[in-house]
Motif scaffolding. Sequence first.
Motif, PDB file in Angstrom:
ATOM      1  N   ASP A   1      -8.540   3.881   8.822  1.00  0.00           N
ATOM      2  CA  ASP A   1      -7.284   3.180   8.612  1.00  0.00           C
ATOM      3  C   ASP A   1      -6.280   4.067   7.873  1.00  0.00           C
ATOM      4  N   TYR A   2      -6.769   4.937   7.009  1.00  0.00           N
ATOM      5  CA  TYR A   2      -5.911   5.923   6.350  1.00  0.00           C
ATOM      6  C   TYR A   2      -5.294   6.852   7.395  1.00  0.00           C
ATOM      7  N   ASP A   3      -6.150   7.380   8.273  1.00  0.00           N
ATOM      8  CA  ASP A   3      -5.686   8.321   9.300  1.00  0.00           C
ATOM      9  C   ASP A   3      -4.646   7.697  10.227  1.00  0.00           C
ATOM     10  N   SER A   4      -4.833   6.429  10.611  1.00  0.00           N
ATOM     11  CA  SER A   4      -3.953   5.784  11.590  1.00  0.00           C
ATOM     12  C   SER A   4      -2.869   4.908  10.952  1.00  0.00           C
ATOM     13  N   CYS A   5      -2.842   4.831   9.616  1.00  0.00           N
ATOM     14  CA  CYS A   5      -1.907   3.946   8.900  1.00  0.00           C
ATOM     15  C   CYS A   5      -2.066   2.488   9.341  1.00  0.00           C
ATOM     16  N   ASN A   6      -3.291   2.069   9.538  1.00  0.00           N
ATOM     17  CA  ASN A   6      -3.585   0.691   9.916  1.00  0.00           C
ATOM     18  C   ASN A   6      -3.589  -0.175   8.655  1.00  0.00           C
ATOM     19  N   ILE A   7      -2.643  -1.102   8.562  1.00  0.00           N
ATOM     20  CA  ILE A   7      -2.523  -1.963   7.391  1.00  0.00           C
ATOM     21  C   ILE A   7      -3.182  -3.327   7.575  1.00  0.00           C
ATOM     22  N   ASP A   8      -3.815  -3.545   8.729  1.00  0.00           N
ATOM     23  CA  ASP A   8      -4.338  -4.871   9.078  1.00  0.00           C
ATOM     24  C   ASP A   8      -5.691  -5.216   8.479  1.00  0.00           C
ATOM     25  N   ASN A   9      -6.442  -4.234   7.971  1.00  0.00           N
ATOM     26  CA  ASN A   9      -7.801  -4.503   7.524  1.00  0.00           C
ATOM     27  C   ASN A   9      -8.102  -3.809   6.195  1.00  0.00           C
ATOM     28  N   PRO A  10      -7.306  -4.051   5.149  1.00  0.00           N
ATOM     29  CA  PRO A  10      -7.563  -3.353   3.880  1.00  0.00           C
ATOM     30  C   PRO A  10      -8.810  -3.877   3.176  1.00  0.00           C
ATOM     31  N   LYS A  11      -9.443  -3.001   2.420  1.00  0.00           N
ATOM     32  CA  LYS A  11     -10.550  -3.417   1.557  1.00  0.00           C
ATOM     33  C   LYS A  11      -9.999  -4.209   0.378  1.00  0.00           C
ATOM     34  N   GLN A  12      -8.800  -3.774  -0.064  1.00  0.00           N
ATOM     35  CA  GLN A  12      -8.138  -4.450  -1.173  1.00  0.00           C
ATOM     36  C   GLN A  12      -6.634  -4.260  -1.032  1.00  0.00           C
TER      37      GLN A  12
ATOM     38  N   LEU B   1     -14.928   9.426  -2.145  1.00  0.00           N
ATOM     39  CA  LEU B   1     -13.539   9.434  -1.704  1.00  0.00           C
ATOM     40  C   LEU B   1     -12.966   8.021  -1.647  1.00  0.00           C
ATOM     41  N   TYR B   2     -11.726   7.892  -2.103  1.00  0.00           N
ATOM     42  CA  TYR B   2     -10.979   6.643  -2.003  1.00  0.00           C
ATOM     43  C   TYR B   2      -9.715   6.927  -1.205  1.00  0.00           C
ATOM     44  N   PHE B   3      -9.331   6.000  -0.341  1.00  0.00           N
ATOM     45  CA  PHE B   3      -8.164   6.162   0.526  1.00  0.00           C
ATOM     46  C   PHE B   3      -7.163   5.053   0.218  1.00  0.00           C
ATOM     47  N   PHE B   4      -5.915   5.440  -0.084  1.00  0.00           N
ATOM     48  CA  PHE B   4      -4.849   4.498  -0.403  1.00  0.00           C
ATOM     49  C   PHE B   4      -3.680   4.734   0.545  1.00  0.00           C
ATOM     50  N   ILE B   5      -3.091   3.649   1.026  1.00  0.00           N
ATOM     51  CA  ILE B   5      -1.871   3.751   1.833  1.00  0.00           C
ATOM     52  C   ILE B   5      -0.899   2.683   1.355  1.00  0.00           C
ATOM     53  N   THR B   6       0.362   2.879   1.688  1.00  0.00           N
ATOM     54  CA  THR B   6       1.364   1.859   1.427  1.00  0.00           C
ATOM     55  C   THR B   6       1.213   0.745   2.453  1.00  0.00           C
ATOM     56  N   GLY B   7       1.673  -0.449   2.096  1.00  0.00           N
ATOM     57  CA  GLY B   7       1.655  -1.562   3.039  1.00  0.00           C
ATOM     58  C   GLY B   7       2.788  -1.502   4.053  1.00  0.00           C
ATOM     59  N   ASN B   8       3.655  -0.515   3.935  1.00  0.00           N
ATOM     60  CA  ASN B   8       4.772  -0.312   4.860  1.00  0.00           C
ATOM     61  C   ASN B   8       4.355   0.759   5.875  1.00  0.00           C
ATOM     62  N   VAL B   9       4.101   0.366   7.117  1.00  0.00           N
ATOM     63  CA  VAL B   9       3.576   1.276   8.142  1.00  0.00           C
ATOM     64  C   VAL B   9       4.462   2.503   8.331  1.00  0.00           C
ATOM     65  N   ASP B  10       5.776   2.290   8.400  1.00  0.00           N
ATOM     66  CA  ASP B  10       6.690   3.429   8.598  1.00  0.00           C
ATOM     67  C   ASP B  10       6.595   4.428   7.447  1.00  0.00           C
ATOM     68  N   HIS B  11       6.507   3.928   6.223  1.00  0.00           N
ATOM     69  CA  HIS B  11       6.386   4.819   5.067  1.00  0.00           C
ATOM     70  C   HIS B  11       5.037   5.544   5.071  1.00  0.00           C
ATOM     71  N   CYS B  12       4.002   4.849   5.491  1.00  0.00           N
ATOM     72  CA  CYS B  12       2.680   5.481   5.580  1.00  0.00           C
ATOM     73  C   CYS B  12       2.714   6.645   6.560  1.00  0.00           C
ATOM     74  N   LYS B  13       3.313   6.429   7.723  1.00  0.00           N
ATOM     75  CA  LYS B  13       3.390   7.481   8.734  1.00  0.00           C
ATOM     76  C   LYS B  13       4.241   8.661   8.266  1.00  0.00           C
ATOM     77  N   GLN B  14       5.107   8.424   7.274  1.00  0.00           N
ATOM     78  CA  GLN B  14       5.923   9.495   6.708  1.00  0.00           C
ATOM     79  C   GLN B  14       5.254  10.141   5.486  1.00  0.00           C
TER      80      GLN B  14
END
Length: 194
Positions: free
Chosen positions: A78-89, A105-118
């Motif tokens: 989900d980190y690699d693809s910026c998938n926000i639909d299935n977060p652990k938290q 390893l821990y993976f964090f992304i923003t909940g904003n898909v466009d910002h994640c892809k950037q």
Amino acid sequence: MSSSALFLGLMFLLTPLLLLSSSSQALDFHVGGKDGWVLKPSDYYNHWAQRNRFQVNDTLNFKYNKKRDSVLVVKKEDYDSCNIDNPKQKMDDGDSSFKLGDSGLYFFITGNVDHCKQGQKLIVLVMAVRHHNPPSTVVVPPSQAPESGLWPPLIHSSGLDAPAPSPSKASCVGVSVGFGVVVWIGLMFGGFVY
């Protein structure tokens, strides 16, 4: 025994205790520094993470605009693809803390898909606690040195999926044995100084 010998002996005894207490204390890390959790921080998140050493029980603090952003803890895929639909938290209160409970390893992304892809995403490597022997010096042959010139090497999203299990209480045995040796050396050295 002179006062300087007594002082020196006490220093040998107290220094390991100070080092032991300071190294086992959990730290708070402010993700993004003064910028916080934003789209374009002054220092890319993964560069920031590579310069820090994270240990079990440290805390990551995320500050952001809760009306426009959030922080998701996700799996590697989900980190690699910026998938926000299935977060652990999901954290979305604008001032979120995340305790690093295990090594790995821990993976964090923003909940904003466009910002994640950037690039608004972060990988944190939490150091494993050694169970057996004290750390040894590692010599990296020039042929295996990272091409980027950065050390430690850049963390890529390949590798572990989930954090490793927590260490057992038996890991404290090496510390107490090492401390005993230091105390013995301190007493011996302090007794010979006049």
